[in-house]
Design a protein around this motif. Structure first.
Motif, PDB file in Angstrom:
ATOM      1  N   HIS A  10       0.815  -1.217   0.000  1.00 44.33           N
ATOM      2  CA  HIS A  10       0.000   0.000   0.000  1.00 44.33           C
ATOM      3  C   HIS A  10       0.847   1.266   0.000  1.00 44.33           C
ATOM      4  CE1 HIS A  10      -3.881  -1.987   0.228  1.00 44.33           C
ATOM      5  NE2 HIS A  10      -3.353  -2.819   1.104  1.00 44.33           N
ATOM      6  N   GLU A  11       2.023   1.214   0.606  1.00 49.63           N
ATOM      7  CA  GLU A  11       2.920   2.372   0.578  1.00 49.63           C
ATOM      8  C   GLU A  11       3.333   2.680  -0.865  1.00 49.63           C
ATOM      9  OE1 GLU A  11       7.039   4.032   2.601  1.00 49.63           O
ATOM     10  OE2 GLU A  11       6.741   1.871   2.465  1.00 49.63           O
ATOM     11  N   VAL A  13       1.579   1.937  -3.600  1.00 52.38           N
ATOM     12  CA  VAL A  13       0.391   2.470  -4.273  1.00 52.38           C
ATOM     13  C   VAL A  13       0.216   3.943  -3.927  1.00 52.38           C
ATOM     14  CG1 VAL A  13      -2.117   2.286  -4.512  1.00 52.38           C
ATOM     15  CG2 VAL A  13      -0.725   0.207  -4.374  1.00 52.38           C
ATOM     16  N   ARG A  14       0.388   4.291  -2.640  1.00 53.50           N
ATOM     17  CA  ARG A  14       0.268   5.691  -2.232  1.00 53.50           C
ATOM     18  C   ARG A  14       1.329   6.563  -2.894  1.00 53.50           C
ATOM     19  NH1 ARG A  14      -0.966   3.201   2.715  1.00 53.50           N
ATOM     20  NH2 ARG A  14       1.181   3.450   3.458  1.00 53.50           N
ATOM     21  N   ALA A  15       2.549   6.033  -3.039  1.00 53.84           N
ATOM     22  CA  ALA A  15       3.620   6.800  -3.688  1.00 53.84           C
ATOM     23  C   ALA A  15       3.263   7.092  -5.140  1.00 53.84           C
ATOM     24  CB  ALA A  15       4.945   6.042  -3.607  1.00 53.84           C
ATOM     25  N   ALA A  17       0.217   7.111  -6.450  1.00 52.27           N
ATOM     26  CA  ALA A  17      -0.959   7.988  -6.460  1.00 52.27           C
ATOM     27  C   ALA A  17      -0.563   9.435  -6.179  1.00 52.27           C
ATOM     28  CB  ALA A  17      -1.982   7.511  -5.433  1.00 52.27           C
ATOM     29  N   ASN A  18       0.393   9.638  -5.281  1.00 53.23           N
ATOM     30  CA  ASN A  18       0.857  10.989  -4.976  1.00 53.23           C
ATOM     31  C   ASN A  18       1.526  11.617  -6.196  1.00 53.23           C
ATOM     32  OD1 ASN A  18       1.456  13.239  -3.135  1.00 53.23           O
ATOM     33  ND2 ASN A  18       3.573  12.579  -3.451  1.00 53.23           N
ATOM     34  N   ARG A  21      -1.130  12.519  -8.715  1.00 59.31           N
ATOM     35  CA  ARG A  21      -1.900  13.693  -8.288  1.00 59.31           C
ATOM     36  C   ARG A  21      -1.092  14.988  -8.413  1.00 59.31           C
ATOM     37  NH1 ARG A  21      -3.120  11.630  -4.001  1.00 59.31           N
ATOM     38  NH2 ARG A  21      -1.456  12.455  -2.685  1.00 59.31           N
ATOM     39  N   ASP A  83      -7.511  10.720 -10.422  1.00 54.92           N
ATOM     40  CA  ASP A  83      -8.058   9.735  -9.473  1.00 54.92           C
ATOM     41  C   ASP A  83      -8.579   8.465 -10.141  1.00 54.92           C
ATOM     42  OD1 ASP A  83      -7.522  11.288  -7.169  1.00 54.92           O
ATOM     43  OD2 ASP A  83      -9.302  12.508  -7.598  1.00 54.92           O
TER      44      ASP A  83
END
Length: 144
Positions: A10-11, A13-15, A17-18, A21, A83
């Protein structure tokens, strides 16, 4: 729901996504990718869209990782701008990722169906890049 043998990073995926964005702007950069090296380093990249077939974020990531001394990736994920969430690699990227990193894990799916699979699961019965295999057997590196 069946348990998956590879946990979702998940880390990572967040990287991705950031980056999607904050760095994907306009039509030239619409996808972000994040990869985790075998020693835990996260590398990110964006695609370079062009009508002539500019490289996908996953392929830019391979070069960006090498530029940072990362030649072995453990896991990769791509995330769309606006998104759109996790986006699976295209066919060309699946082949390239398999050729570079045969044991690579790839995050795919959306929402509750997000999961991690081996790149070989995304490209069964794949083409074998003979020149690449010969170089690997001889302890060589990828052709230039």
């Amino acid at each position: 729901m069946t348990a998956h043998p590879h946990p979702v990073d998940h880390e990572l995926v967040r990287a991705a996504a950031n980056v999607a964005r904050t760095r994907c702007r306009g039509d030239n950069h619409t996808m972000a990718a994040a990869g985790r090296s075998r020693d835990g380093l996260i590398v990110t990249a964006v695609n370079a869209y062009h009508f002539t077939g500019g490289p996908c974020a996953e392929q830019v990531l391979i070069g960006a990782a090498a530029a940072q001394g990362v030649y072995e990736l453990d896991t990769i994920v791509a995330v769309g701008d606006r998104d759109r969430g996790v986006v699976p690699p295209c066919g060309r990227c699946r082949q390239v990722l398999l050729d570079y990193f045969p044991a690579l894990k790839v995050v795919v799916g959306a929402g509750e169906r997000i999961r991690t699979v081996r790149v070989t699961d995304l490209l069964p019965e794949s083409y074998v890049w003979a020149d690449h295999q010969l170089g690997a057997e001889e302890g060589g590196v990828l052709p230039q």
